[in-house]
Design a protein around this motif. Structure first.
Motif, PDB file in Angstrom:
ATOM      1  N   THR A  31       3.592   2.934   4.433  1.00 14.49           N
ATOM      2  CA  THR A  31       2.508   2.555   3.539  1.00 14.49           C
ATOM      3  C   THR A  31       1.391   3.568   3.650  1.00 14.49           C
ATOM      4  N   LEU A  32       1.024   4.125   2.513  1.00 18.69           N
ATOM      5  CA  LEU A  32      -0.091   5.049   2.443  1.00 18.69           C
ATOM      6  C   LEU A  32      -1.134   4.423   1.546  1.00 18.69           C
ATOM      7  N   VAL A  33      -2.366   4.484   1.967  1.00 14.86           N
ATOM      8  CA  VAL A  33      -3.429   3.820   1.225  1.00 14.86           C
ATOM      9  C   VAL A  33      -3.804   4.630   0.001  1.00 14.86           C
ATOM     10  N   VAL A  74      -6.758  11.641   6.225  1.00 19.98           N
ATOM     11  CA  VAL A  74      -6.326  12.700   5.321  1.00 19.98           C
ATOM     12  C   VAL A  74      -6.619  12.252   3.894  1.00 19.98           C
ATOM     13  N   LEU A  75      -7.390  13.043   3.165  1.00 16.92           N
ATOM     14  CA  LEU A  75      -7.773  12.712   1.791  1.00 16.92           C
ATOM     15  C   LEU A  75      -6.991  13.600   0.834  1.00 16.92           C
ATOM     16  N   GLU A  76      -6.136  12.980   0.038  1.00 18.33           N
ATOM     17  CA  GLU A  76      -5.285  13.714  -0.895  1.00 18.33           C
ATOM     18  C   GLU A  76      -5.641  13.339  -2.321  1.00 18.33           C
ATOM     19  N   LEU A 277       2.007   9.131   9.820  1.00 17.54           N
ATOM     20  CA  LEU A 277       0.551   8.990   9.908  1.00 17.54           C
ATOM     21  C   LEU A 277       0.057   7.680   9.311  1.00 17.54           C
ATOM     22  N   GLY A 278       0.877   7.052   8.481  1.00 16.74           N
ATOM     23  CA  GLY A 278       0.562   5.730   7.944  1.00 16.74           C
ATOM     24  C   GLY A 278      -0.720   5.692   7.140  1.00 16.74           C
ATOM     25  N   SER A 279      -1.550   4.693   7.423  1.00 16.18           N
ATOM     26  CA  SER A 279      -2.760   4.453   6.628  1.00 16.18           C
ATOM     27  C   SER A 279      -3.840   5.501   6.850  1.00 16.18           C
TER      28      SER A 279
END
Length: 502
Positions: A31-33, A74-76, A277-279
């Motif tokens: 799950t990635l936020v 991490v901001l993508e 790295l998850g959330s």
């Protein structure tokens, strides 16, 4: 598809690995936020390090920082991870690589990362003959003869090309990969374009043709656009700490940079890295500003604000320059970013029921002097369950079609494929196009390159931190600059740099 294919969003703020891959199923879940629509506005986080960019460089840096016990976000900007590495879904249920896909000898760091994540490689299809299409004539030639994979041009051209290649390798050996601007002849080499040097040395037209094709294939830029010093550095960087870089390693398939591909597609690597790295990874969160406030930085992204002791910006320099910084970046860093344009590149993949060219004894690789596509590869899956021809559209050819419709590009591409491989190539079962020039968070590829005068004047600002802001991305790598391996190396380097001051 005039822009990069956008991968479908899930209705909730969590994206599965299936959606991140663009529909191709992957074992396991993650799950990635997502910080865009569907989440609370202006959420906040406080971390040790904010990483801007969810490509291989940013994700690798985050992995190493987390392993050292630091808190990271991490901001993508995109709704997927991978940056210039992406798998495109095909209508037959398969996928193909729309960005970086090949790895080869001395690309140790991307290989080690893939191995650690359980992503295997397979050999790029290279059985059979290459095709040369030149002056309206098509010639098949073996790649395992005395001259290797050199196209069968005239003897005078081959002799001239051999001398030019040896000279380029010799000059590249004099360029320090960590500081090319310190080479003894740096000023002389950085004052001229690669084109001007070739005009003086590749004096046989057929030899000049070979280097023109090599240049556009490697840089997605014309020789007239590149500093000779930058080209020499790039050659020097095509190696590792134990093996000097060579032009041959840059351009070859067997024993070269195009030797292997990833099972499941290259985007498997950043997807699995992000999953671990998850959330900590936040998608759909383009960063708008980075502001120093007291002893911390305030990183403002769409839907999220992050306070951090240090910031890693893992973006191509021209994209990093679009963020608003307060205080302003040092002038030399800003001037550097203004002078490093992205190459112009697209990838066109035509899909067929079978890789029919193999039955004709061809390996799917073409070198051409005309058309929108001047180099191709067999992009079929390892089991050959369907055929896929991938063509690079580069430099002048890509720019000429940047404003064209997908149908117009498709027609031009299939015309070239039919010229190279016959009438069967006119009727693919599907067609996908990735135009990096028109992709909002890349604006070109595969790398930001240096025209004359840039490295000697502004090169030292490339990796030097700007206060608490640190720079990563493949453009900052000393080895395999412009490649996935370079991106991973830059992430590892910047993580060590940050840890040394935290």
């Amino acid at each position: 598809m005039a822009r990069e294919r956008q991968l479908s969003r899930q209705p909730s703020s969590r994206l599965t690995r299936r959606s991140l891959l663009g529909g191709a199923a992957v074992t396991g879940a993650a799950t990635l936020v997502g910080a865009g629509a569907g989440t609370a506005a202006a959420a906040t986080r406080d971390v040790d390090v904010a990483v801007v960019g969810g490509g291989l460089a940013g994700l690798t840096a985050a992995r190493d920082l987390v392993a050292a016990g630091k808190s990271v976000v991490v901001l993508e900007a995109r709704d997927r991870v991978g940056g210039r590495v992406v798998n495109l879904k095909l209508t037959n249920g398969g996928f193909t690589e729309g960005g970086g896909e090949f790895i080869g000898p001395t690309q140790d760091r991307i290989k080690a990362l893939a191995d650690s994540l359980g992503v295997a490689t397979f050999t790029t299809y290279n059985t059979g003959k290459n095709l040369l299409y030149k002056d309206g004539k098509k010639t098949a030639y073996a790649t395992d003869g005395l001259l290797g994979s050199v196209p069968p041009i005239d003897i005078a051209g081959l002799a001239n090309a051999a001398v030019v290649q040896a000279e380029l390798d010799d000059m590249a050996a004099q360029v320090p990969v960590d500081a090319p601007w310190t080479a003894a002849k740096a000023d002389e080499w950085d004052k001229q374009t690669f084109e001007s040097w070739l005009n003086a040395n590749a004096v046989i037209p057929s030899a000049k043709f070979l280097f023109d094709v090599a240049c556009t294939s490697v840089f997605s830029a014309q020789p007239r656009e590149l500093s000779l010093l930058y080209v020499l550095f790039y050659i020097a960087a095509a190696g590792n700490e134990s093996n000097a870089g060579t032009l041959e390693r840059l351009t070859e398939t067997a024993n070269g940079a195009q030797e292997s591909r990833f099972v499941g597609g290259s985007q498997q690597v950043p997807i699995k890295l992000a999953a671990a790295l998850g959330s900590r990874v936040v998608l759909s969160a383009p960063v708008r500003s980075i502001t120093l406030s007291g002893s911390k930085y305030l990183v403002t992204a769409d839907g999220l604000m992050v306070t951090a002791r240090r910031v890693v910006v893992a973006l191509p320099p021209p994209l990093a320059a679009r963020i608003a910084y307060d205080p302003l970046l040092p002038a030399d860093r800003d001037q550097l970013s203004q002078r490093l344009p992205m190459g112009s590149i697209g990838k066109a993949i035509a899909v067929y029921d079978t890789p029919f060219w193999r039955a004709d004894g061809l390996n799917g690789q073409v070198v051409s002097d005309t058309g929108i596509v001047r180099s191709t590869f067999d992009n079929s899956p390892p089991d050959a369950s369907y055929g896929a021809l991938m063509g690079f559209i580069e430099a002048d050819e890509m720019r000429a079609f940047d404003a064209s419709t997908v149908d117009e590009v498709k027609a031009a591409v299939l015309k070239d494929y039919a010229t190279y491989f016959g009438d069967k190539a006119k009727s693919p079962t599907s067609f996908v196009l990735q135009r990096w020039d028109n992709e909002g968070f890349s604006r070109g590829g595969p790398v930001a390159y240096a025209p004359p005068g840039v490295l000697t004047e502004y090169g030292p600002a490339l990796r030097r931190p700007s206060g608490g802001i640190h720079w990563a991305g493949t453009e900052t790598s000393t080895y395999w600059n412009g490649y996935m391996d370079g991106a991973v190396r830059s992430g590892e380097r910047v993580a060590k740099e940050v840890l040394a001051v935290l």
